[in-house]
Design a protein around this motif. Structure first.
Motif, short mmCIF file in Angstrom:
data_model
loop_
_atom_site.label_atom_id
_atom_site.label_comp_id
_atom_site.label_asym_id
_atom_site.label_seq_id
_atom_site.Cartn_x
_atom_site.Cartn_y
_atom_site.Cartn_z
N ARG A 78 0.82 -1.22 0.00
CA ARG A 78 0.00 0.00 0.00
C ARG A 78 0.85 1.26 0.00
NH1 ARG A 78 -2.22 3.27 4.12
NH2 ARG A 78 -4.17 4.31 3.50
N GLN A 79 1.89 1.30 0.82
CA GLN A 79 2.71 2.50 0.92
C GLN A 79 3.40 2.81 -0.40
OE1 GLN A 79 2.68 4.54 3.66
NE2 GLN A 79 3.70 5.94 2.22
N GLN A 80 3.79 1.77 -1.13
CA GLN A 80 4.41 1.98 -2.43
C GLN A 80 3.45 2.70 -3.36
OE1 GLN A 80 5.38 -1.63 -4.53
NE2 GLN A 80 6.23 -0.55 -6.30
N ALA A 81 2.18 2.32 -3.34
CA ALA A 81 1.19 2.97 -4.19
C ALA A 81 0.96 4.42 -3.77
CB ALA A 81 -0.13 2.20 -4.14
N ILE A 82 0.93 4.66 -2.47
CA ILE A 82 0.73 6.02 -1.96
C ILE A 82 1.89 6.94 -2.39
CG2 ILE A 82 0.66 7.41 0.16
CD1 ILE A 82 -0.89 5.12 1.45
N ASP A 83 3.10 6.38 -2.46
CA ASP A 83 4.28 7.17 -2.78
C ASP A 83 4.45 7.44 -4.28
OD1 ASP A 83 4.91 7.26 -0.10
OD2 ASP A 83 6.31 5.58 -0.19
N LEU A 84 3.67 6.80 -5.13
CA LEU A 84 3.79 7.03 -6.57
C LEU A 84 3.36 8.44 -6.93
CD1 LEU A 84 2.21 3.71 -7.97
CD2 LEU A 84 4.65 4.26 -7.84
N ASP A 85 4.10 9.08 -7.85
CA ASP A 85 3.62 10.38 -8.32
C ASP A 85 2.52 10.16 -9.35
OD1 ASP A 85 4.68 10.17 -11.05
OD2 ASP A 85 6.65 10.58 -10.21
N VAL A 86 1.80 11.21 -9.70
CA VAL A 86 0.60 11.08 -10.54
C VAL A 86 0.95 10.53 -11.92
CG1 VAL A 86 -0.74 12.81 -9.31
CG2 VAL A 86 0.76 13.53 -11.19
N TYR A 87 2.11 10.90 -12.45
CA TYR A 87 2.48 10.44 -13.78
C TYR A 87 2.81 8.94 -13.77
CZ TYR A 87 2.61 15.34 -15.07
OH TYR A 87 2.26 16.64 -15.32
N ASP A 88 3.36 8.46 -12.67
CA ASP A 88 3.64 7.03 -12.55
C ASP A 88 2.35 6.24 -12.45
OD1 ASP A 88 5.24 4.83 -12.57
OD2 ASP A 88 5.91 4.99 -10.49
N VAL A 89 1.37 6.77 -11.72
CA VAL A 89 0.06 6.12 -11.63
C VAL A 89 -0.56 6.02 -13.02
CG1 VAL A 89 -2.29 6.30 -10.74
CG2 VAL A 89 -0.35 6.82 -9.25
N ILE A 90 -0.50 7.11 -13.77
CA ILE A 90 -1.07 7.11 -15.13
C ILE A 90 -0.35 6.10 -16.01
CG2 ILE A 90 -1.33 8.49 -17.23
CD1 ILE A 90 -1.71 10.94 -15.40
N ARG A 91 0.98 6.09 -15.93
CA ARG A 91 1.75 5.16 -16.77
C ARG A 91 1.39 3.71 -16.46
NH1 ARG A 91 5.73 2.02 -15.80
NH2 ARG A 91 6.07 2.90 -13.71
N ARG A 92 1.30 3.38 -15.19
CA ARG A 92 0.96 2.01 -14.80
C ARG A 92 -0.44 1.63 -15.27
NH1 ARG A 92 3.69 -0.30 -9.82
NH2 ARG A 92 5.65 0.83 -9.58
N TRP A 93 -1.39 2.53 -15.05
CA TRP A 93 -2.76 2.21 -15.44
C TRP A 93 -2.88 2.07 -16.95
CZ3 TRP A 93 -6.27 0.31 -12.41
CH2 TRP A 93 -7.60 0.22 -12.85
N PRO A 100 -8.68 8.00 -20.52
CA PRO A 100 -9.66 8.99 -20.98
C PRO A 100 -8.94 10.16 -21.65
CG PRO A 100 -10.06 8.35 -18.68
CD PRO A 100 -8.73 7.79 -19.06
N VAL A 101 -9.64 10.82 -22.55
CA VAL A 101 -9.03 11.92 -23.31
C VAL A 101 -8.51 13.01 -22.37
CG1 VAL A 101 -9.46 13.76 -24.98
CG2 VAL A 101 -10.44 11.48 -25.35
N LEU A 102 -9.28 13.30 -21.34
CA LEU A 102 -8.89 14.35 -20.40
C LEU A 102 -7.58 14.01 -19.69
CD1 LEU A 102 -9.71 17.07 -19.21
CD2 LEU A 102 -10.99 15.84 -17.44
N VAL A 103 -7.41 12.75 -19.30
CA VAL A 103 -6.18 12.33 -18.63
C VAL A 103 -5.01 12.34 -19.62
CG1 VAL A 103 -5.04 10.47 -17.35
CG2 VAL A 103 -7.46 10.94 -16.97
N GLU A 104 -5.26 11.98 -20.86
CA GLU A 104 -4.22 12.04 -21.89
C GLU A 104 -3.72 13.48 -22.05
OE1 GLU A 104 -5.57 10.37 -25.54
OE2 GLU A 104 -4.86 8.35 -25.03
N ARG A 105 -4.65 14.40 -22.10
CA ARG A 105 -4.26 15.82 -22.23
C ARG A 105 -3.43 16.26 -21.04
NH1 ARG A 105 -9.65 18.94 -22.78
NH2 ARG A 105 -8.20 20.72 -22.68
N PHE A 106 -3.82 15.83 -19.84
CA PHE A 106 -3.08 16.17 -18.63
C PHE A 106 -1.67 15.59 -18.67
CE2 PHE A 106 -1.63 14.89 -14.41
CZ PHE A 106 -1.68 16.08 -13.71
N ILE A 112 -5.23 22.68 -19.18
CA ILE A 112 -6.63 22.35 -18.90
C ILE A 112 -7.10 23.26 -17.76
CG2 ILE A 112 -6.50 19.95 -19.68
CD1 ILE A 112 -6.15 19.06 -16.82
N SER A 113 -8.41 23.36 -17.61
CA SER A 113 -8.97 24.26 -16.60
C SER A 113 -8.81 23.68 -15.20
CB SER A 113 -10.46 24.48 -16.89
OG SER A 113 -11.18 23.28 -16.68
N ALA A 114 -9.08 24.50 -14.19
CA ALA A 114 -8.99 24.06 -12.80
C ALA A 114 -9.99 22.96 -12.51
CB ALA A 114 -9.21 25.25 -11.87
#
Length: 323
Positions: A78-93, A100-106, A112-114
């Motif tokens: 669990r701690q390993q997952a918590i420590d992942l940065d957002v781009y690593d989470v996206i890459r793994r998934w 989704p298109v919105l995540v691809e753009r990010f 993108i907007s707030a």
């Protein structure tokens, strides 16, 4: 009576679990069935496990692929997952699913907007939680194998008997016992005469001389002797001792198959604080003796209270085995 998975799996209670999944009607859909050989599907499971180990924050301590079912001993990181940065989470998934298109753009740093950023962050946190979710791990494994098998057989319908069975492993001794139970499955089933001849098992993979095999990376490593300081999630024992332990256990279960039985118990028993006859009994009937939870009786009762269950099979046996 079936229980919700959230009442059977809790990272708070323990990160380690013994998992079993069986083919529908327990037919030999990984072996020989109706004059057809499906044994190649056992390799498909090992390859899929290797892929999932790179994506999920769940490590494999032991596995055995039989003719109509498979066993896993897993540890949720669990701690390993918590420590992942957002781009690593996206890459793994994205290694398993389309984005989704919105995540691809990010992920491509497109402005993108707030509100869109908030929506993306919510999606990413959902994915992060799934990366250490045992049910999602098993879903990605079993659905993949079922689709391939049904396509080969040119049929539709259920390939697996039902949802996977899980047993919580409450301490290191329980985890090591489950690992030995899993690695000895082919020997108990008369499919192999020795651990090194047990095809599609973690013990055979660990004993392989091919250190460059990509499959070896899917296994949780042994850290070394238990007296050494170990702050990692590695298995806190020595690999050689574990191999000796499994080999000794196999000799006791099938003494006629392996020649002379070793006169002395492996030293690891001293640290496990477990008598050899209890160890052997667990190697033969771990699933039926303990049902959903394995470990010291006091820890089992704590698990019971945490998961809001009234009773767990195996508490008397746990008192004898684990103290």
């Amino acid at each position: 009576m079936a229980h919700a998975r959230k009442k059977l799996v809790s990272v708070v209670a323990t990160p380690s679990y013994h998992v079993v999944s069986r083919c529908v009607r327990r037919t030999f859909l990984f072996g020989c069935f109706e004059n057809k050989d499906f044994s190649h599907r056992r390799q498909l499971i090992v390859e899929r496990l290797s892929e999932l180990a790179k994506v999920f924050c769940i490590t494999i301590s032991a596995f055995a692929i039989m003719s109509n079912h498979y066993h896993l001993v897993v540890r949720i990181q669990r701690q390993q997952a918590i420590d992942l940065d957002v781009y690593d989470v996206i890459r793994r998934w994205n290694a398993l699913f389309r984005l989704p298109v919105l995540v691809e753009r990010f992920s491509n740093d497109t402005p993108i907007s707030a509100a869109e950023t908030a929506a993306v962050n919510k999606i990413i946190e959902t994915w992060r939680s799934r990366l250490y979710d045992l049910s999602w791990f098993m879903r990605c494994l079993n659905e993949h194998i079922a689709r391939i098998a049904n396509a080969e057989d040119q049929c539709t319908g259920r390939f697996w008997e039902g949802r996977f069975k899980s047993q919580a492993l409450l301490d290191e001794t329980a985890e090591l016992q489950a690992m030995a139970y899993v690695d000895l499955n082919p020997i108990r089933a008369d499919m192999a005469a020795s651990p090194e001849e047990s095809d599609y098992t973690s013990i055979q993979l660990r004993m392989s001389k091919d250190n460059n095999s990509p499959m070896k990376n899917l296994l949780r490593p042994f850290a070394g002797d238990s007296h050494q300081d170990n702050n990692s999630n590695d298995i806190p024992y020595n690999l050689i001792e574990y191999i000796q332990l499994v080999d000794w256990s196999g000799r006791q279960i099938h003494p006629k198959k392996r020649g002379v039985i070793a006169a002395n118990l492996p030293p690891i028993f001293t640290r496990l604080n477990m008598q050899h006859h209890i160890w052997l009994q667990n190697c033969l009937s771990l699933e039926s003796t303990y049902h959903r939870v394995i470990g010291p009786a006091a820890r089992m009762q704590e698990f019971c209270a945490l998961m809001q269950q009234k009773w767990l099979l195996g508490i008397p046996a746990a008192r004898e085995a684990f103290g």
